[in-house]
Design a protein around this motif. Sequence first.
Motif, PDB file in Angstrom:
ATOM      1  N   ARG A  70       0.859  -1.176   0.000  1.00 55.78           N
ATOM      2  CA  ARG A  70       0.000   0.000   0.000  1.00 55.78           C
ATOM      3  C   ARG A  70       0.900   1.233   0.000  1.00 55.78           C
ATOM      4  O   ARG A  70       1.666   1.454   0.939  1.00 55.78           O
ATOM      5  N   TYR A  71       0.796   2.034  -1.036  1.00 62.40           N
ATOM      6  CA  TYR A  71       1.622   3.221  -1.184  1.00 62.40           C
ATOM      7  C   TYR A  71       0.835   4.453  -0.758  1.00 62.40           C
ATOM      8  O   TYR A  71      -0.362   4.562  -1.017  1.00 62.40           O
ATOM      9  N   ARG A  72       1.557   5.390  -0.112  1.00 64.95           N
ATOM     10  CA  ARG A  72       0.990   6.704   0.185  1.00 64.95           C
ATOM     11  C   ARG A  72       2.109   7.726   0.088  1.00 64.95           C
ATOM     12  O   ARG A  72       3.297   7.401   0.228  1.00 64.95           O
ATOM     13  N   VAL A  73       1.716   8.967  -0.171  1.00 65.88           N
ATOM     14  CA  VAL A  73       2.706  10.027  -0.344  1.00 65.88           C
ATOM     15  C   VAL A  73       2.217  11.266   0.394  1.00 65.88           C
ATOM     16  O   VAL A  73       1.022  11.554   0.429  1.00 65.88           O
ATOM     17  N   ARG A  74       3.172  11.980   1.012  1.00 61.22           N
ATOM     18  CA  ARG A  74       2.879  13.216   1.729  1.00 61.22           C
ATOM     19  C   ARG A  74       3.730  14.319   1.139  1.00 61.22           C
ATOM     20  O   ARG A  74       4.924  14.132   0.891  1.00 61.22           O
ATOM     21  N   ASP A  78       8.371  24.293   1.952  1.00 62.75           N
ATOM     22  CA  ASP A  78       9.784  24.441   2.309  1.00 62.75           C
ATOM     23  C   ASP A  78      10.003  24.578   3.815  1.00 62.75           C
ATOM     24  O   ASP A  78      11.099  24.359   4.311  1.00 62.75           O
ATOM     25  N   LYS A  79       8.951  24.905   4.566  1.00 67.44           N
ATOM     26  CA  LYS A  79       9.058  24.976   6.035  1.00 67.44           C
ATOM     27  C   LYS A  79       8.630  23.670   6.691  1.00 67.44           C
ATOM     28  O   LYS A  79       8.419  23.615   7.894  1.00 67.44           O
ATOM     29  N   GLU A  80       8.454  22.639   5.877  1.00 69.73           N
ATOM     30  CA  GLU A  80       8.065  21.288   6.298  1.00 69.73           C
ATOM     31  C   GLU A  80       6.688  21.237   6.955  1.00 69.73           C
ATOM     32  O   GLU A  80       6.428  20.408   7.821  1.00 69.73           O
ATOM     33  N   ALA A  81       5.805  22.131   6.519  1.00 73.75           N
ATOM     34  CA  ALA A  81       4.402  22.066   6.931  1.00 73.75           C
ATOM     35  C   ALA A  81       3.659  21.196   5.921  1.00 73.75           C
ATOM     36  O   ALA A  81       3.848  21.341   4.703  1.00 73.75           O
ATOM     37  N   LEU A  82       2.823  20.313   6.408  1.00 80.72           N
ATOM     38  CA  LEU A  82       2.109  19.380   5.539  1.00 80.72           C
ATOM     39  C   LEU A  82       1.132  20.135   4.646  1.00 80.72           C
ATOM     40  O   LEU A  82       0.291  20.898   5.131  1.00 80.72           O
ATOM     41  N   LEU A  83       1.258  19.939   3.327  1.00 79.88           N
ATOM     42  CA  LEU A  83       0.326  20.537   2.374  1.00 79.88           C
ATOM     43  C   LEU A  83      -0.861  19.619   2.140  1.00 79.88           C
ATOM     44  O   LEU A  83      -2.003  20.000   2.332  1.00 79.88           O
ATOM     45  N   PHE A  84      -0.579  18.397   1.692  1.00 78.89           N
ATOM     46  CA  PHE A  84      -1.628  17.403   1.489  1.00 78.89           C
ATOM     47  C   PHE A  84      -1.016  16.019   1.452  1.00 78.89           C
ATOM     48  O   PHE A  84       0.200  15.865   1.337  1.00 78.89           O
ATOM     49  N   GLU A  85      -1.877  15.033   1.557  1.00 87.27           N
ATOM     50  CA  GLU A  85      -1.445  13.642   1.594  1.00 87.27           C
ATOM     51  C   GLU A  85      -2.377  12.817   0.721  1.00 87.27           C
ATOM     52  O   GLU A  85      -3.588  13.023   0.723  1.00 87.27           O
ATOM     53  N   ILE A  86      -1.808  11.894  -0.015  1.00 88.63           N
ATOM     54  CA  ILE A  86      -2.587  10.904  -0.758  1.00 88.63           C
ATOM     55  C   ILE A  86      -2.421   9.605   0.012  1.00 88.63           C
ATOM     56  O   ILE A  86      -1.342   9.017   0.017  1.00 88.63           O
ATOM     57  N   LEU A 111       7.529   9.244   0.454  1.00 93.13           N
ATOM     58  CA  LEU A 111       6.810   8.123  -0.119  1.00 93.13           C
ATOM     59  C   LEU A 111       6.899   6.950   0.844  1.00 93.13           C
ATOM     60  O   LEU A 111       7.988   6.579   1.285  1.00 93.13           O
ATOM     61  N   TYR A 112       5.751   6.390   1.183  1.00 94.03           N
ATOM     62  CA  TYR A 112       5.679   5.264   2.114  1.00 94.03           C
ATOM     63  C   TYR A 112       5.102   4.043   1.412  1.00 94.03           C
ATOM     64  O   TYR A 112       4.211   4.165   0.571  1.00 94.03           O
ATOM     65  N   ARG A 113       5.608   2.879   1.761  1.00 94.76           N
ATOM     66  CA  ARG A 113       5.023   1.605   1.333  1.00 94.76           C
ATOM     67  C   ARG A 113       4.791   0.773   2.587  1.00 94.76           C
ATOM     68  O   ARG A 113       5.734   0.471   3.323  1.00 94.76           O
ATOM     69  N   ASP A 114       3.542   0.437   2.829  1.00 91.12           N
ATOM     70  CA  ASP A 114       3.150  -0.312   4.030  1.00 91.12           C
ATOM     71  C   ASP A 114       3.677   0.364   5.303  1.00 91.12           C
ATOM     72  O   ASP A 114       4.279  -0.270   6.170  1.00 91.12           O
TER      73      ASP A 114
END
Length: 127
Positions: A70-74, A78-86, A111-114
């Motif tokens: 299961r893949y997801r991406v965040r 540039d200030k490392e504030a979360l914009l959006f996540e899939i 990018l994350y996998r599992d």
Amino acid sequence: MSYPITQPVKALIPGIVLLLLAMGVQASNLAAKNALCIRDTARLYRHTGIIRHERNGDIVIALPAGAEGRYRVRFFDDKEALLFEIRQIRDPLLIIEKYNFGHAGRFLYELYRDNGLVERASFQIGS
């Protein structure tokens, strides 16, 4: 009859090379003891090629054929504030247009996998 050395540099080069090699071995031992960072951080996260930045500013996520997990991406600014996540990427090819980022600048992604971090990198979107 002996000839005078017309180019003394040529005669000294083998000795200089041996001296530099001997100093290089000692310097490498000292560098390891006095290093600020022991592990190689450049190879900490490999670029997998799953996420790439196109010339027109779009982000392309292309999962490998037969990719399991299961893949997801965040995405971060540039200030490392979360914009959006899939949270779950279901299609093997996903294109994210640059207009989704709201402004030009440098952005980071993870990018994350599992739930394991696979890749962390940054990209630039121009105006």
